[in-house]
Design an enzyme around this catalytic site. Structure first.
Site, PDB file in Angstrom:
ATOM      1  N   LYS A 181       0.846  -1.202   0.000  1.00 42.67           N
ATOM      2  CA  LYS A 181       0.000   0.000   0.000  1.00 42.67           C
ATOM      3  C   LYS A 181       0.877   1.247   0.000  1.00 42.67           C
ATOM      4  O   LYS A 181       0.605   2.215  -0.723  1.00 42.67           O
ATOM      5  CB  LYS A 181      -0.918  -0.010   1.229  1.00 42.67           C
ATOM      6  N   GLN A 218      -4.738  -1.825   9.663  1.00 40.47           N
ATOM      7  CA  GLN A 218      -4.487  -3.091   8.984  1.00 40.47           C
ATOM      8  C   GLN A 218      -4.987  -4.245   9.854  1.00 40.47           C
ATOM      9  O   GLN A 218      -4.577  -4.398  10.995  1.00 40.47           O
ATOM     10  CB  GLN A 218      -2.976  -3.244   8.706  1.00 40.47           C
ATOM     11  N   ASP A 249     -11.047   2.691   4.351  1.00 40.91           N
ATOM     12  CA  ASP A 249     -11.477   1.318   4.087  1.00 40.91           C
ATOM     13  C   ASP A 249     -13.001   1.176   4.023  1.00 40.91           C
ATOM     14  O   ASP A 249     -13.506   0.095   3.755  1.00 40.91           O
ATOM     15  CB  ASP A 249     -10.938   0.412   5.218  1.00 40.91           C
TER      16      ASP A 249
END
Ligand SMILES: NC(=O)c1ccc[n+]([C@@H]2O[C@H](COP(=O)([O-])OP(=O)(O)OC[C@H]3O[C@@H](n4cnc5c(N)ncnc54)[C@H](OP(=O)(O)O)[C@@H]3O)[C@@H](O)[C@H]2O)c1
Length: 289
Positions: free
Chosen positions: A53, A97, A120
């Site tokens: 990422k 994460q 997200d």
């Protein structure tokens, strides 16, 4: 002839377009979009995803404000870090994460993220917006799956879609996105009896499960579109080397399907690209309104 839905190629193109857009935003507004990825512990798979990422951010000119915490970090410490990032004007997107170490409450942490920086798309506010059909930040993997199918001009209206998997990360939001495009949607899961009968009804079949080669050719309707979200690591016992495979048995499904995503090179690169897209989208909302 089966067509390959090439997520890697589309991701590369979208990222190069985004790089031009970000350069222009930087000139116009005097700062780049910023993304903060929070990682806790040393899970090697998570570390690889985070690296991936951050490299993608670098390619398109998004600034990374990632933080890496030791495995024993407490909930209040992480909540304080999120609050600080919520207040930080350089940061447009925040991502925790997953998975987190067992002692941490991931849902409570995700709920601390400012919904307008929720890169997200997992905050209840953004999931609520999706449910209501309102604009908002959308979960990256489902949004990337939709974008890939749209790129190839595939239609959803009136189609039977079956999503195997009902997680909040993939299955449920993807089912809502397909519904919003006028597909008739069925969600299957581990308690679905006779999965093959359900999957054989699908014009669009999505596997988001995490079981190697769960979907085989005999479970697929001829001419279906097959989206393989699964990422499973299998190790060759002879060489000890690992490789990634999906939930779909590509070799037996490819001759039956009309369109199929490969693993790797299908939904994975699209997921990272939608994360960048979400960060730029938040930036635009915050800077321009
Ligand atoms: N490509 C990407 O970028 C990307 C991104 C995210 C995730 N993934 C991958 O996608 C897969 C799913 O991720 P996730 O986070 O959604 O996983 P998850 O939270 O573990 O959910 C898995 C879902 O699959 C269902 N399931 C399990 N065994 C089944 C079976 N035998 N038949 C039918 N359904 C079954 C479960 O049903 P129950 O609800 O009944 O338990 C659950 O709803 C994983 O391989 C993950 O690594 C890939």
């Amino acid at each position: 002839m089966t067509g390959l839905l090439d997520g890697k190629a589309l991701a590369a193109r979208m990222q190069s377009e985004m790089a031009a857009e970000v350069a222009q935003l930087q000139t116009q507004y005097g700062r780049s979009p910023g993304l903060a990825v929070l990682m806790v512990g040393d899970n090697p798979a998570s570390a690889a995803y985070v690296r991936n990422k951050e490299q993608a951010c670098e390619r398109v000119g998004i600034a990374s404000y990632g933080q890496h915490f030791p495995a024993e970090t407490t909930q209040p410490t992480l909540e304080a870090a999120i609050q600080q990032l919520n207040q930080d004007d350089r940061v447009d997107g925040i991502l925790v994460q997953l998975p987190l170490p067992d002692h941490l409450d991931s849902v409570a942490l995700l709920n601390q993220i400012d919904p307008n920086k929720d890169a997200d798309g997992l905050h209840p506010t953004n999931l609520g917006r999706l449910l209501r059909g309102e604009p908002g930040l959308q979960s990256c993997t489902p949004a990337g799956s939709m974008r890939l199918m749209q790129e190839y001009g595939l239609s959803f209206k009136g189609k039977q879609a079956v999503v195997v998997g009902r997680s909040i990360l993939v299955g449920k939001p993807l089912a809502l996105m397909l519904l919003a495009e006028d597909a008739t949607v069925t969600i299957a899961h581990s308690r679905t009896p006779d999965l093959a009968t359900v999957t054989r009804s699908a014009d669009i079949l999505v596997a988001a499960v995490g079981r190697t080669h769960l979907i085989t050719g005999d479970m697929v309707k001829p001419g279906a579109v097959v989206i393989d979200v699964g990422i499973n690591r299998v190790v060759n016992p002879e060489t000890g080397k690992g490789r990634l495979v999906g939930d779909v048995d590509f070799d037996s499904v490819q001759p039956v399907a009309e369109w199929i995503t490969p693993v790797p090179g299908g939904i994975g690169p699209m997921t990272v690209t939608m994360l960048l897209h979400n960060t730029v989208w938040s930036y635009r909302q915050r800077m321009i309104g």
